[in-house]
Design an enzyme around this catalytic site. Sequence first.
Site, PDB file in Angstrom:
ATOM      1  N   LYS A  88       0.842  -1.206   0.000  1.00  0.00           N
ATOM      2  CA  LYS A  88       0.000   0.000   0.000  1.00  0.00           C
ATOM      3  C   LYS A  88       0.874   1.253   0.000  1.00  0.00           C
ATOM      4  CE  LYS A  88      -3.881  -2.313   2.185  1.00  0.00           C
ATOM      5  NZ  LYS A  88      -4.500  -2.777   3.434  1.00  0.00           N
ATOM      6  N   GLN A 106      -4.742  -1.335   9.515  1.00  0.00           N
ATOM      7  CA  GLN A 106      -4.728  -2.693   8.953  1.00  0.00           C
ATOM      8  C   GLN A 106      -5.354  -3.681   9.941  1.00  0.00           C
ATOM      9  OE1 GLN A 106      -3.762  -3.440   5.836  1.00  0.00           O
ATOM     10  NE2 GLN A 106      -4.101  -5.627   6.067  1.00  0.00           N
ATOM     11  N   ASP A 162     -11.328   3.018   3.985  1.00  0.00           N
ATOM     12  CA  ASP A 162     -11.759   1.614   3.976  1.00  0.00           C
ATOM     13  C   ASP A 162     -13.286   1.502   3.827  1.00  0.00           C
ATOM     14  OD1 ASP A 162      -9.953  -0.545   4.158  1.00  0.00           O
ATOM     15  OD2 ASP A 162      -9.489  -0.098   6.253  1.00  0.00           O
TER      16      ASP A 162
HETATM   17  N1  GUN Z   1      -7.096  -6.613   6.214  1.00  0.00           N
HETATM   18  C1  GUN Z   1      -7.460  -7.372   5.161  1.00  0.00           C
HETATM   19  N2  GUN Z   1      -8.189  -6.648   4.264  1.00  0.00           N
HETATM   20  C2  GUN Z   1      -8.281  -5.413   4.793  1.00  0.00           C
HETATM   21  C3  GUN Z   1      -8.889  -4.209   4.333  1.00  0.00           C
HETATM   22  O1  GUN Z   1      -9.525  -4.143   3.276  1.00  0.00           O
HETATM   23  N3  GUN Z   1      -8.748  -3.125   5.144  1.00  0.00           N
HETATM   24  C4  GUN Z   1      -8.077  -3.178   6.321  1.00  0.00           C
HETATM   25  N4  GUN Z   1      -8.010  -2.070   7.054  1.00  0.00           N
HETATM   26  N5  GUN Z   1      -7.499  -4.273   6.771  1.00  0.00           N
HETATM   27  C5  GUN Z   1      -7.597  -5.378   6.011  1.00  0.00           C
END
Ligand code: GUN
Length: 301
Positions: A54, A98, A121
Site C-alpha cells: 500500500k 490494517q 476503507d
Molecule cells: N485486512 C485485510 N483486508 C483489509 C482491508 O480491506 N482493510 C483493512 N483495514 N485491513 C484489512
Amino acid sequence: MSASIIDGKETAAEVLETVTEATARLAAEKNVIPGIAVVIVGEDPASQVYVRSKGKKAAECGFHSETHTLPAETSEAELLTLVEKLNEDAAIDGILVQLPLPDHIDEGKVIQTIAPDKDVDGFHFINVGKLGTGETETAFVPCTPAGSMVLLRKALGKTDFSGLTAVVVGRSNIVGKPMLNLLLAANATVTIAHSRTKNLPELCRQADILVAAVGRPEMVRGDWVKPGAVVIDVGINRIDAPEKGEGKSRLVGDVAYDESLENAGSITPVPGGVGPMTIAMLMANTLESACRRAGVKAPTY
Ligand code: GUN
C-alpha cells in the site's frame, strides 16, 4: 464456450494511471497532495506484506504516504490517540488501520474513531449507512467490492445492470453486504446467500452475475455457473500443492476456476483478478478524499 478472462492486473493499472494523472493535476492546480496514513499493529506477516505494498503504490501515485508501525503490545488507548491525531492532521486524507488487530484491541472501537471523511476503507457506520441508503456520491465504498464493480462494469460493458440477476455468496461486512448494496444501486436484482442458504447450486445457476466471497477454497463448482454468467471470485485461499513439491502451496479462489471456464461468459482468475483491484481502489478513495478537500470532482472508473 470458453470464458473470457477478466484481467484485474490490467484494470488496476488503468485505475492507478488515472489516479496518478489526477493527483498531478490536483497538485498543479490546487496545490493539494493526497495523503494516506497506514497503521499496522504487531508483526502479522501477511499484514506486513499488504501494508508495504500500500505504501509503495501510494508513493507511485504521487501521494504523501506515511506508515505507522506499532508493536503488538500497543494499548487500545495508544492506538486511539494516534487515530485521533491523524484525524486532525491536515496532510492526511485517508486513514487505514490494517486488520486484524491484536486481541486486546477492540477493532470496532478503532474503526468508529476514524473520522468518516478520512475512512478510505469505508468501514465506519456513517459510510456503511450512506452506501445502504444510496448516498454513493459522498460515501467511501469498501475497496474490494468497489473494485469488483469496476470489473463488472467493464465485463458487461455497461453501468446499469437493470434486468440482470446477481447472486452474492457470502454476507461479510467487508465484501458481501457492500456488494449487495452496490449491485442494487446499479439496478441488478440481488440475492445474498450464505452458509444457511438452501439449494445453493440451484440459486447460483440463476445468476447472470455471480460473486463468490466466502473464503472457502473452490466451493462454487463449475456446474453452479449459468451459461454466459460473469463470475467475480473474491476468494484468496492458500492450499497445499503437493504436486508442486513437498511443503508447496498455491492460491485458489472460492470458485473452481478450471471447471467454470466451460459455462462462464467471463471470470476473474486468482491471483490476478479482484486482488489487484483492492489496492487500486484504496488509492482511488484516497484521491477522492483529497478531491473533496480541494472542492473538485474526482475521476470515476
Ligand atoms: N485486512 C485485510 N483486508 C483489509 C482491508 O480491506 N482493510 C483493512 N483495514 N485491513 C484489512
